[in-house]
Enzyme design. Structure first.
Site, short mmCIF file in Angstrom:
data_model
loop_
_atom_site.label_atom_id
_atom_site.label_comp_id
_atom_site.label_asym_id
_atom_site.label_seq_id
_atom_site.Cartn_x
_atom_site.Cartn_y
_atom_site.Cartn_z
N HIS A 407 -2.43 0.56 -7.06
CA HIS A 407 -2.63 -0.89 -7.11
C HIS A 407 -1.72 -1.60 -6.10
O HIS A 407 -2.19 -2.41 -5.29
CB HIS A 407 -2.32 -1.37 -8.54
CG HIS A 407 -2.43 -2.84 -8.74
ND1 HIS A 407 -3.50 -3.43 -9.37
CD2 HIS A 407 -1.58 -3.86 -8.42
CE1 HIS A 407 -3.32 -4.74 -9.42
NE2 HIS A 407 -2.16 -5.03 -8.85
N GLU A 408 -0.43 -1.27 -6.13
CA GLU A 408 0.52 -1.93 -5.22
C GLU A 408 0.27 -1.52 -3.77
O GLU A 408 0.48 -2.32 -2.85
CB GLU A 408 1.95 -1.61 -5.64
CG GLU A 408 2.34 -2.09 -7.03
CD GLU A 408 2.16 -3.59 -7.23
OE1 GLU A 408 2.07 -4.33 -6.23
OE2 GLU A 408 2.10 -4.03 -8.40
N HIS A 411 -2.26 -3.88 -2.38
CA HIS A 411 -1.65 -5.12 -1.89
C HIS A 411 -0.98 -4.90 -0.54
O HIS A 411 -1.11 -5.71 0.38
CB HIS A 411 -0.59 -5.60 -2.89
CG HIS A 411 -1.14 -6.25 -4.11
ND1 HIS A 411 -2.00 -7.32 -4.08
CD2 HIS A 411 -0.92 -5.99 -5.44
CE1 HIS A 411 -2.30 -7.69 -5.31
NE2 HIS A 411 -1.67 -6.90 -6.16
#
Length: 622
Positions: A407-408, A411
């Site tokens: 997920h990170e 980003h």
């Protein structure tokens, strides 16, 4: 009260305090940040600091001169040079303290930077009001001018905002009222976090534990149903002490939102919030209506839970307990080296260039991986335009830890592609699209794991994870949004919000969303007072739309053998805020003004529930 961020105020976002917890340990350096990538030494830090301090007074020389394109262009160029240095200074100080909250040097640097940013905010405070005070004709001329060509979309937004800009005196009055309009949230936070003491409960093994957020979550996942029930009832009954205060603060906050919207000539608080994100109203209304149409799928899941758990009705305290044995979760452990390999494999559909950038993140110390004393306990991705991204984790080897890493990284890659392509003033992501890149990675990883599942129990565990992810991010956030819309409509029409009225509305929505197999306990009616997001009006719907958008984009990439869908997606990652978020998503291949992306995701949810149902029947558990 929600406000939009602009070019010259972008650095202020970095002032959001990052709670920290870290000290140096013997963890291998390759699993820790290398802050020398920002500043090799404090001497370099001080040099940038002094350069900013020396440049700040120059900003004021442009005040009163912004009707000329050449002056605006020079001001924007000066502002960017200052802002980029400030961004690096703030990043370095915050990350240094996030690694060790007791680092006195970091605390000193952070205090210095915050003072400098405060000065910067004061020096740039004239820019936007002066531009908005110009005539529409002058703004149009500035937008079309050659020196300001790189800022065309910015001026498009500015001209739209001008329609809702008041006289100078009225703007000054609103500015003075702004701190007061934030008081309801501050009072709520003091009551809900400062004055509220979590109650205690006795565990099945005889221990007494305080029902903190962490312990309460563990209690709801406990196999002992009586314990789950006691924990739920104890926790929710304790909210009675702050119930009336919370109702009063929420009422005051909604009144402030509606007053602000009316003052700025919006029809409603919802219209004002959507306008701030450049999102048409049909996106919100489609979301509510489409999810309501697909509530039978959620009802089916609750019915499935009822049968699998062997209970007469499903209560709130039955919604989080796993439907598979705990041993499966314990077996699914991934050392970080294994997690890296799996992520590189799972994200392959995004192409070689994307994978190469992910390798750089793993190999060049972009990630501070493991928990340690005094290090910040959460997880995030951050960075500056002139640095690579920095990801903070507290990796525990679980599936959730692996998905958080992916997920990170989503980003981070969004920032990598945007910063390579866009000028500084378009190098951020809209709040509306901010979670698309991160959740796209989660979709890809879960798809990979589901295909790799070796046993029915593994498959059930993964299906349960995926179902609950969609339930929490789509159905739950839309229920919250429907609650928000109802209370805003009521206040705008002259109504009040008492605790009893809010409880009744919340309970009614719970019954509607979870269906006939769900028992809405009276205590559950206080659920609304646990949601601080309601003080940032109409924010939570964006979690749902981002999830639907990323699902649609991943679906297209998996189905398209030509690679064109992946190219469109990578172009989306490069786009930053160079256009409004709806148009950027449309160029990538997903139209959020249409209900289709939502319908596709909700149909997928239904298919997951049916697949889980078949596996449980196969095991004789239904």
């Amino acid at each position: 009260m929600k406000k939009r961020s602009y070019v010259w105020l972008i650095v202020i976002l970095l002032l959001i305090p990052l709670r920290t917890d870290a000290e140096e340990t013997k963890i291998n350096a390759k699993y820790q940040w290398n802050l020398a990538d920002i500043y090799v030494s404090e001497a370099n830090f001080k040099r940038d600091y002094q350069a900013v301090a020396d440049a700040l007074p120059k900003l004021s020389s442009y005040e009163g001169k912004l009707a000329r394109a050449s002056n605006v262009a020079k001001l924007f160029a000066l502002n960017e040079r200052i802002a980029r240095k400030l961004e690096k200074l703030s990043l370095y100080a915050h990350l240094k303290q996030d690694l060790n909250i007791e680092d006195k040097t970091a605390a000193h640097l952070k205090a210095q930077v915050e003072t400098l940013i405060s000065d910067y905010a004061a020096k740039t405070a004239f820019i936007e009001p002066e531009l908005l005070s110009l005539s529409e004709r002058t703004l149009a001329k500035l937008q079309k001018s050659k020196p300001l060509k790189p800022y065309r979309y910015y001026f498009e937004e500015l001209r739209e905002r001008k329609k809702h800009t008041l006289s100078k005196r009225e703007e000054q009055l609103l500015a003075k009222l702004s701190p007061i309009m934030s008081d309801p949230e501050n009072i709520y936070n003091n009551a809900a976090r400062g004055d509220y003491d979590p109650p205690s409960v006795r565990t099945p093994d005889g221990k007494t534990v305080s029902l903190t957020d962490e312990n309460y979550t563990k209690a709801l996942e406990h196999p002992d149903r009586n314990y789950r029930k006691r924990a739920f009832q104890t926790r929710f009954q304790s909210y009675e002490t702050i119930e009336n205060t919370s109702a009063a603060t929420l009422y005051a906050s909604v009144k402030a939102d509606e007053l602000y919207a009316k003052a700025r000539k919006y029809k409603s608080g919802l219209d004002a919030a959507l306008s701030a994100d450049d999102v048409p109203k049909q996106v919100f209304t489609n979301l509510i209506s489409t999810v309501n149409t697909h509530l039978p799928s959620l009802h089916r899941y609750v019915e499935l839970r009822k049968k699998a758990l062997g209970v007469d009705r499903v209560h709130t305290y039955d919604m989080s307990v796993p439907l598979v044995e705990e041993t499966i979760a314990k077996k699914m452990k991934f050392p970080f080296e294994t997690a890296q390999s799996l992520i590189l494999e799972g994200l392959k559909p995004l192409g070689d260039d994307y994978i190469q950038n992910v390798r750089r993140a793993f190999e060049q110390r972009w990630i501070d991986v493991y928990p340690r004393p005094k290090k910040y306990t959460g997880g995030y991705n951050t960075g500056a335009y002139d640095t690579h991204p920095f990801i903070l984790l507290n990796y525990d080897g679980s599936l959730d830890g692996l998905l958080t890493t992916a997920h990170e990284i989503g980003h981070a890659m969004n920032s990598v592609y945007t910063n390579k392509t866009q000028p500084y003033h378009y190098s951020r992501q809209s709040i509306f699209t901010a979670e698309v890149a991160s959740t796209a990675n989660e979709w890809l990883m879960m798809d990979y794991f589901l295909k790799q599942a070796k046993t029915d129990e593994e498959k059930l565990y993964l299906l349960n994870q995926q179902i609950d992810q969609i339930r929490g991010t789509l159905y739950t956030q839309v229920m919250y949004s429907e609650f928000e819309q109802a209370i805003h409509d009521k206040v705008r029409q002259g109504g009040s919000l008492t605790a009893a009225e809010l409880n009744e509305l919340w309970l009614r929505l719970l019954k509607k969303y979870y269906g006939p197999a769900y028992a809405a306990d009276p205590e559950a009616a206080r659920g609304w007072l646990r949601i601080p997001h309601f003080y940032d009006a109409f924010y939570v719907y964006k979690y749902a739309t981002s999830l639907a958008a990323s699902f649609e984009l991943v679906k297209q990439m998996k189905a398209d053998e030509t690679g064109e869908a992946t190219k469109r997606y990578l172009q989306f990652l490069r786009s930053g805020t160079s256009d409004d978020p709806i148009r950027l998503l449309q160029k990538a291949g997903v139209d959020m003004t249409s209900p289709k992306p939502l319908e596709n995701l909700l149909s997928y949810f239904d298919s997951l529930v049916r697949e889980m149902e078949q596996l449980l029947k196969k095991q004789g558990r239904l």
